[in-house]
Enzyme design. Structure first.
Site, PDB file in Angstrom:
ATOM      1  N   ARG A 136      -3.596 -15.643  24.161  1.00  0.00           N
ATOM      2  CA  ARG A 136      -3.508 -16.488  23.113  1.00  0.00           C
ATOM      3  C   ARG A 136      -2.180 -17.155  23.008  1.00  0.00           C
ATOM      4  O   ARG A 136      -1.848 -18.340  23.395  1.00  0.00           O
ATOM      5  CB  ARG A 136      -4.037 -16.176  21.825  1.00  0.00           C
ATOM      6  CG  ARG A 136      -4.761 -17.268  21.160  1.00  0.00           C
ATOM      7  CD  ARG A 136      -3.430 -18.075  20.184  1.00  0.00           C
ATOM      8  NE  ARG A 136      -2.793 -17.205  19.344  1.00  0.00           N
ATOM      9  CZ  ARG A 136      -1.689 -17.640  18.599  1.00  0.00           C
ATOM     10  NH1 ARG A 136      -1.215 -19.004  18.759  1.00  0.00           N
ATOM     11  NH2 ARG A 136      -1.095 -16.641  17.778  1.00  0.00           N
ATOM     12  N   ASP A 137      -1.243 -16.681  22.323  1.00  0.00           N
ATOM     13  CA  ASP A 137       0.175 -16.935  21.823  1.00  0.00           C
ATOM     14  C   ASP A 137       0.781 -17.047  23.215  1.00  0.00           C
ATOM     15  O   ASP A 137       1.709 -18.046  23.320  1.00  0.00           O
ATOM     16  CB  ASP A 137       0.662 -16.039  21.182  1.00  0.00           C
ATOM     17  CG  ASP A 137       2.003 -16.445  20.435  1.00  0.00           C
ATOM     18  OD1 ASP A 137       2.121 -17.873  20.394  1.00  0.00           O
ATOM     19  OD2 ASP A 137       2.926 -15.854  19.780  1.00  0.00           O
TER      20      ASP A 137
ATOM     21  N   HIS B  12       6.212  -9.135  14.878  1.00  0.00           N
ATOM     22  CA  HIS B  12       6.038 -10.114  15.838  1.00  0.00           C
ATOM     23  C   HIS B  12       7.261 -10.665  16.381  1.00  0.00           C
ATOM     24  O   HIS B  12       7.825 -11.644  15.291  1.00  0.00           O
ATOM     25  CB  HIS B  12       4.987 -10.990  15.704  1.00  0.00           C
ATOM     26  CG  HIS B  12       4.645 -12.121  16.565  1.00  0.00           C
ATOM     27  ND1 HIS B  12       3.458 -12.156  17.063  1.00  0.00           N
ATOM     28  CD2 HIS B  12       5.330 -13.119  16.868  1.00  0.00           C
ATOM     29  CE1 HIS B  12       3.645 -13.432  18.015  1.00  0.00           C
ATOM     30  NE2 HIS B  12       4.712 -13.969  17.833  1.00  0.00           N
TER      31      HIS B  12
ATOM     32  N   HIS C  94      10.079 -12.687  18.842  1.00  0.00           N
ATOM     33  CA  HIS C  94      10.283 -13.498  20.124  1.00  0.00           C
ATOM     34  C   HIS C  94      11.770 -13.299  20.456  1.00  0.00           C
ATOM     35  O   HIS C  94      12.825 -12.624  19.696  1.00  0.00           O
ATOM     36  CB  HIS C  94      10.130 -14.960  20.065  1.00  0.00           C
ATOM     37  CG  HIS C  94       8.999 -15.198  19.863  1.00  0.00           C
ATOM     38  ND1 HIS C  94       8.151 -16.397  20.499  1.00  0.00           N
ATOM     39  CD2 HIS C  94       7.898 -15.209  19.070  1.00  0.00           C
ATOM     40  CE1 HIS C  94       6.868 -16.543  20.231  1.00  0.00           C
ATOM     41  NE2 HIS C  94       6.786 -15.861  19.333  1.00  0.00           N
TER      42      HIS C  94
ATOM     43  N   CYS D  44       7.445 -21.186  21.196  1.00  0.00           N
ATOM     44  CA  CYS D  44       6.863 -21.924  19.994  1.00  0.00           C
ATOM     45  C   CYS D  44       7.095 -23.609  20.237  1.00  0.00           C
ATOM     46  O   CYS D  44       8.260 -23.962  20.696  1.00  0.00           O
ATOM     47  CB  CYS D  44       7.905 -21.676  18.743  1.00  0.00           C
ATOM     48  SG  CYS D  44       7.082 -22.533  17.343  1.00  0.00           S
TER      49      CYS D  44
ATOM     50  N   ASN E 204       7.383 -14.459  23.678  1.00  0.00           N
ATOM     51  CA  ASN E 204       7.462 -13.254  22.852  1.00  0.00           C
ATOM     52  C   ASN E 204       8.098 -12.224  23.541  1.00  0.00           C
ATOM     53  O   ASN E 204       8.135 -12.229  24.858  1.00  0.00           O
ATOM     54  CB  ASN E 204       5.985 -12.658  22.744  1.00  0.00           C
ATOM     55  CG  ASN E 204       5.223 -13.867  21.964  1.00  0.00           C
ATOM     56  OD1 ASN E 204       5.173 -13.837  20.748  1.00  0.00           O
ATOM     57  ND2 ASN E 204       4.211 -14.620  22.682  1.00  0.00           N
TER      58      ASN E 204
END
Length: 301
Positions: A15-16, A207, A209, A240, A249
């Site tokens: 997803r991300d 979380h 990055h 992002c 990430n």
């Protein structure tokens, strides 16, 4: 230093990691990636997002992905939902866990969701209530918790304020996200320490990055406070869209290598994980973003 004996790794690559890819990633590739990741032993794989295809075309096949994935017993497949419409679609697709999110700064909130922090939280309060009424689990993400691309520094109290709201809504787990990767260990420690005054540490997740190469150091700083849940993305996929220069990430392979080296149990198989990373990197036509995966590949030649 006493670290958690076991860590839950949350894979966000499908997803991300893929949501901002310019070229279309076919549904079959997404499904195979998810299944390879669960086969590697990852207990949570964020599968897709029920968002407007106009804004995130890469996630337009969300329902098809959920229909085609062979779900393993004991594995969670959370999906991102930005509003009630997204939740309704997720429920119709048979999802059993959703992710909602709140930002720590007004500018990021307006750019990302076109509403203020308060408006966004009110919207998610309704989403959470409806999701819980349908028996779904809800996870809450706090965006730009360690720095904002528009407003710069973020005070720990701003993060705690959003965390308290998400906890009150019924989120079983709350993720503190360094969305643009500007955090450092000292900042990470300060933010998690403040949030942990309001939310039990066992319900917190990190979380990070890796824009400035600090993600593993920040993971270690959170581990030192007892945090035992971490998001990561296979092959370091992602970035992002609202933060210029923000990279992916932290790579799941890199986090796993560190945790394995510390004797912390994860249940994840490195060889299968690296193979999943190679699979998606080969499809995308670029080298993996994982330094561990590159080292292992060089070693095996």
């Amino acid at each position: 230093m006493k670290y958690p004996s076991k860590v839950k790794m949350v894979e966000v690559g499908p997803r991300d990691g893929l949501q901002n890819e310019k070229g279309e990633v076919p549904t079959a590739i997404k499904v195979e990636l998810i299944e390879r990741l669960t086969d590697a032993g990852l207990p949570v794989v964020e599968a897709t997002a029920f968002v407007s295809p106009k804004w995130v075309p890469q996630m337009a096949d969300n329902a098809e992905v959920m229909a085609r994935v062979k779900r393993k017993p004991g594995v969670a497949y959370p999906v991102l939902v930005p509003n009630r419409k997204g939740l309704d679609a997720a429920i119709a697709a048979g999802c059993d866990e959703v992710v909602v999110f709140g930002a720590t700064t007004e500018t990021f909130s307006k750019r990302n969701t076109n509403c203020s922090i308060a408006e966004g939280l009110a919207r998610f309060s309704e989403v959470c209530a409806e999701a819980l009424a349908h028996g779904l689990k809800v996870r809450g993400d706090i965006s730009v918790a360690l720095g904002c691309p528009y407003e710069g520094e973020v005070a720990p109290q701003q993060v705690s304020s959003v965390a308290r709201e998400l906890l009150a809504m019924g989120c079983y787990e709350i993720t503190v996200a360094d969305t643009i990767g500007v955090g450092t260990p000292g900042k990470t420690h300060a933010v998690f320490e403040d949030v942990a005054r309001h939310v039990p540490v066992e319900r917190l997740a990190g979380h990070f990055h890796d824009t400035y190469g600090q993600a593993l150091a920040n993971t270690l700083a959170a581990l030192e406070l007892g945090v035992a849940v971490f998001d990561s993305s296979v092959a370091g996929l992602g970035g992002c869209p609202y933060a210029k220069g923000a990279t992916g990430n932290v790579a799941t392979e890199d986090v796993l290598y560190m945790l394995d080296g510390m004797g912390i149990e994860t249940g994840v198989d490195m060889a299968k994980l690296a193979a999943a990373g190679k699979f998606i990197s080969d499809f995308l036509g670029r080298p993996t973003g994982s330094r561990v995966a590159r080292a292992l590949a060089a070693k095996s030649q």
